[in-house]
Scaffold this active site. Sequence first.
Site, short mmCIF file in Angstrom:
data_model
loop_
_atom_site.label_atom_id
_atom_site.label_comp_id
_atom_site.label_asym_id
_atom_site.label_seq_id
_atom_site.Cartn_x
_atom_site.Cartn_y
_atom_site.Cartn_z
CD1 TRP A 1 -2.61 1.71 0.49
CD2 TRP A 1 -2.03 1.85 2.65
NE1 TRP A 1 -3.33 2.74 1.05
CE2 TRP A 1 -2.99 2.86 2.36
CE3 TRP A 1 -1.52 1.74 3.94
CZ2 TRP A 1 -3.44 3.74 3.34
CZ3 TRP A 1 -1.97 2.62 4.92
CH2 TRP A 1 -2.93 3.60 4.61
CG ASP B 1 -2.01 -2.54 7.52
OD1 ASP B 1 -3.10 -2.48 8.11
OD2 ASP B 1 -1.68 -1.71 6.65
CE LYS C 1 -10.59 0.03 3.12
NZ LYS C 1 -9.70 1.09 3.60
#
Length: 398
Positions: A130, A211, A246
Amino acid sequence: MWQNIVAAPADSIFGLNDAFRADINPQKVNLGVGVYKDEAGKTPILACVKAAEKILLEGESTKSYLPISGDPVYATEVQKLLFGDTSEVITSGRAATAHAPGGTGALRVGGDLLKKFYPAAKVWISNPTWSNHKGVFTTAGFPLAEYAYYNASTRALDFQAMVADLMNIPAGDIVLLHACCHNPSGVDLTADEWRKVAAIGVEKGWIPFLDFAYQGFGEGLESDRAGIAAFAATGVDFFIASSYSKNFGLYNERTGALTIVSPTAADAAVAMSHLKITIRVIYSNPPAHGGLVVAAILSTPHLREQWLQELAAMRNRIKAMRVALVEGLTARGVKGDFSSITSQRGMFSFSGLSDEVVQWLRANKSIYVVAGGRINLAGLTEANIGYVCDAIAEATER
């Protein structure tokens, strides 16, 4: 003071989102920024969130500060998600959890805390990763290095190369790992591969930092925490940055957590003491609303069940769009093997589209894709999938 200072470049992902909003093409499609969208192309508020908010609003009696580490019920429920209700990590009390402003905030707090005690460490990130990982940890003061992860030619995990790199990382360095639904590739480790990686971490003495932004978006809550379970079983110190943007749809509430797992409860108490000091000078204490919503949902049986159903519906819709995209491209005779898209997990996929094709799609069809060909599958719907497949076919035939 700004007259002689050059403007900073736009964020690679949110800048794309700004361009999308300014686009007047009625057929425009946003496959860039990582937010879930339903079949109507909207980012919905989950019904369980609405129900929890109603309960909170009716019972709210104060707007006073939360503790530095956040609401204790939130921390308890976060740990249950991460480790399982009856996990030894929880019963032994060897995890310390603090509410952070989103997963990004959790990463940065963890980075600042680690920099205090490991000032000479290097942070190792996957190739690719990312994009914001680089900014977060360089701003915290760490030099970066990469370990092998994704093989572009096979569109799969290059586990052999990954292992070789992890074996050469020195003790005291920090290894950032995607717990599931790898961003941007969508390619994950198996449970056996996670156990191998955890064993390497123990042997070499580097510090794992996981993560965990997409729990439940891969295969399910338990399957998606295989990496967490593998490291928890070793008894070593490690960090987890988790996000509830999310899986709860709480994007603008910035709801995340930093969890530090230690060998003993005494170690966890020391970790929490320094974690609080780190938080105090960054944002003092966290925003309440998102954490209280998550805590209310997870601690209320009927709301938790409703959330699990809504989470499954989101996960299944993304999987259906993966299949529809592959079938649509195949039906149009687009050159290349896109079958790997259906085996990847989560919202993202490395589509294999070149930057030239990505730029053409934006300029000519108002289809927005991140450079490198990363696609957010949640941006696809039954209404736009045909348009997208037609456009990709046209772009690749040029």
